[in-house]
Design an enzyme around this catalytic site. Structure first.
Site, PDB file in Angstrom:
ATOM      1  N   ARG A  73       0.721  -1.318  -0.142  1.00 33.97           N
ATOM      2  CA  ARG A  73       0.139  -0.013   0.161  1.00 33.97           C
ATOM      3  C   ARG A  73       0.961   1.136  -0.034  1.00 33.97           C
ATOM      4  O   ARG A  73       2.115   1.372   0.437  1.00 33.97           O
ATOM      5  CB  ARG A  73      -0.998  -0.102   1.301  1.00 33.97           C
ATOM      6  CG  ARG A  73      -1.901  -1.209   1.481  1.00 33.97           C
ATOM      7  CD  ARG A  73      -2.584  -1.327   2.768  1.00 33.97           C
ATOM      8  NE  ARG A  73      -3.229  -2.260   2.776  1.00 33.97           N
ATOM      9  CZ  ARG A  73      -3.180  -3.443   3.253  1.00 33.97           C
ATOM     10  NH1 ARG A  73      -2.025  -3.528   3.980  1.00 33.97           N
ATOM     11  NH2 ARG A  73      -4.004  -4.630   3.491  1.00 33.97           N
ATOM     12  N   LYS A  98      -2.275  -1.974   7.862  1.00 32.46           N
ATOM     13  CA  LYS A  98      -3.722  -1.631   8.339  1.00 32.46           C
ATOM     14  C   LYS A  98      -3.881  -2.247   9.515  1.00 32.46           C
ATOM     15  O   LYS A  98      -4.355  -2.006  10.315  1.00 32.46           O
ATOM     16  CB  LYS A  98      -4.690  -2.026   7.256  1.00 32.46           C
ATOM     17  CG  LYS A  98      -4.785  -1.031   6.152  1.00 32.46           C
ATOM     18  CD  LYS A  98      -5.687  -1.439   5.051  1.00 32.46           C
ATOM     19  CE  LYS A  98      -7.171  -1.186   5.500  1.00 32.46           C
ATOM     20  NZ  LYS A  98      -8.115  -1.653   4.109  1.00 32.46           N
ATOM     21  N   HIS A 169      -4.151   1.273  -5.857  1.00 30.90           N
ATOM     22  CA  HIS A 169      -4.426  -0.231  -5.564  1.00 30.90           C
ATOM     23  C   HIS A 169      -4.749  -0.946  -6.695  1.00 30.90           C
ATOM     24  O   HIS A 169      -5.003  -2.273  -6.954  1.00 30.90           O
ATOM     25  CB  HIS A 169      -5.816   0.030  -4.854  1.00 30.90           C
ATOM     26  CG  HIS A 169      -5.877  -0.168  -3.350  1.00 30.90           C
ATOM     27  ND1 HIS A 169      -5.005   0.578  -2.591  1.00 30.90           N
ATOM     28  CD2 HIS A 169      -6.334  -1.268  -2.699  1.00 30.90           C
ATOM     29  CE1 HIS A 169      -5.147   0.012  -1.309  1.00 30.90           C
ATOM     30  NE2 HIS A 169      -5.864  -1.229  -1.415  1.00 30.90           N
ATOM     31  N   ARG A 172      -1.754  -2.972  -6.788  1.00 26.30           N
ATOM     32  CA  ARG A 172      -1.986  -4.060  -5.715  1.00 26.30           C
ATOM     33  C   ARG A 172      -2.915  -5.278  -6.132  1.00 26.30           C
ATOM     34  O   ARG A 172      -2.523  -6.460  -6.181  1.00 26.30           O
ATOM     35  CB  ARG A 172      -2.570  -3.432  -4.535  1.00 26.30           C
ATOM     36  CG  ARG A 172      -2.541  -4.484  -3.443  1.00 26.30           C
ATOM     37  CD  ARG A 172      -3.019  -3.544  -2.037  1.00 26.30           C
ATOM     38  NE  ARG A 172      -3.509  -4.213  -1.104  1.00 26.30           N
ATOM     39  CZ  ARG A 172      -2.548  -4.971  -0.234  1.00 26.30           C
ATOM     40  NH1 ARG A 172      -1.289  -4.902  -0.288  1.00 26.30           N
ATOM     41  NH2 ARG A 172      -3.072  -5.739   0.827  1.00 26.30           N
ATOM     42  N   HIS A 195      -3.428  -9.919   4.279  1.00 27.62           N
ATOM     43  CA  HIS A 195      -4.689  -9.819   4.332  1.00 27.62           C
ATOM     44  C   HIS A 195      -5.028 -10.771   5.926  1.00 27.62           C
ATOM     45  O   HIS A 195      -4.470 -11.735   5.704  1.00 27.62           O
ATOM     46  CB  HIS A 195      -5.843 -10.393   3.336  1.00 27.62           C
ATOM     47  CG  HIS A 195      -6.023  -9.421   2.348  1.00 27.62           C
ATOM     48  ND1 HIS A 195      -6.500  -9.768   1.124  1.00 27.62           N
ATOM     49  CD2 HIS A 195      -5.438  -8.063   2.151  1.00 27.62           C
ATOM     50  CE1 HIS A 195      -6.410  -8.782   0.292  1.00 27.62           C
ATOM     51  NE2 HIS A 195      -5.879  -7.718   0.872  1.00 27.62           N
ATOM     52  N   TYR A 204     -10.881 -11.737  -5.170  1.00 22.74           N
ATOM     53  CA  TYR A 204      -9.987 -11.920  -6.423  1.00 22.74           C
ATOM     54  C   TYR A 204     -10.330 -13.187  -7.220  1.00 22.74           C
ATOM     55  O   TYR A 204      -9.557 -13.607  -8.097  1.00 22.74           O
ATOM     56  CB  TYR A 204      -8.406 -11.768  -5.846  1.00 22.74           C
ATOM     57  CG  TYR A 204      -8.046 -10.607  -5.558  1.00 22.74           C
ATOM     58  CD1 TYR A 204      -7.839  -9.512  -6.396  1.00 22.74           C
ATOM     59  CD2 TYR A 204      -7.718 -10.356  -4.181  1.00 22.74           C
ATOM     60  CE1 TYR A 204      -7.648  -8.337  -5.949  1.00 22.74           C
ATOM     61  CE2 TYR A 204      -7.365  -8.950  -3.400  1.00 22.74           C
ATOM     62  CZ  TYR A 204      -7.135  -8.189  -4.483  1.00 22.74           C
ATOM     63  OH  TYR A 204      -6.671  -6.948  -4.048  1.00 22.74           O
TER      64      TYR A 204
END
Length: 224
Positions: A73, A98, A169, A172, A195, A204
């Protein structure tokens, strides 16, 4: 319809509160969107759009490689410190994400070379900041903000002649597409993108065409 009823209420002072309450909300299904990605050729076009002639170009190229190669990110890119790079073991430590958890990830050779070229050729030797990516002009030696990362990506899109693409993104998402095409499992993609829940990575599956072809049922009435 709800907006129209509010207009009638404001413009004509009509009593439509009950009608407004009766209008259902638009369904917002979780994971409904399809992630937009770039092909390998498009990623190569972005990386080739840098001329490597100025300090800013070398810095921006290294940042974009972190996005396109590692799926970082923008906030993770600007937080990279010199001490996070382990050149001997070829790893990069991501201290803040995050989830506020740290990770150690492999540093691919092209990414490491781009960072090393920036540190050797463009980053001032008198820089006191431990941040890898810093400003080159006043106030110099100050760590970059995420806005500069977004600017570097947008400028690369423009050089490629793309006017509709925006945001980091997209790169990403393209990392996830590349991993799925190479045969990586959804859990492996989740680990690379850091994640916390595989449910986040599930979106995805919509771009994993090979996987969907393997489980797709024949169209009714067609030859199986």
């Amino acid at each position: 319809m709800r907006s129209y009823l509010r207009f009638r209420s404001l413009q004509y002072n009509e009593q439509v509160a009950e009608l407004i309450a009766a209008v259902p909300n638009v369904a917002g299904w979780r994971l409904a969107a399809i992630p937009e990605t770039l092909s390998d050729a498009a990623i190569g076009q972005i990386l080739n759009s840098f001329d490597h002639e100025t300090a800013a170009d070398l810095r921006d190229y290294a940042m974009v490689r972190c996005l396109a190669d590692l799926g970082l990110r923008a906030a993770e890119v600007v937080q990279i410190q010199l001490d996070d790079l382990n050149w001997r073991e070829g790893t990069l430590q991501i201290r803040r994400t995050k989830s506020r958890r740290g990770y150690i990830i492999p540093l691919p050779e092209p990414t490491g070379r781009a960072i090393a070229d920036y540190l050797r050729l463009a980053r001032r030797a008198t820089t006191t900041s431990r941040a890898v990516f810093v400003r080159h002009y006043a106030p110099a030696d100050v760590p970059l903000g995420t806005g500069r990362v977004h600017q570097a990506v947008r400028a690369a899109y423009v050089r490629c002649g793309w006017t509709e693409q925006s945001g980091t993104h997209l790169l990403r998402h393209s990392v996830a597409r590349r991993l799925l095409r190479s045969g990586s499992s959804l859990k492996e993609v989740a680990d690379v993108l850091r994640h916390q829940s595989i449910d986040t990575t599930a979106i995805y599956t919509k771009i994993d065409l090979q996987g969907m072809e393997a489980v797709a049922l024949p169209w009714p009435g067609s030859k199986s």
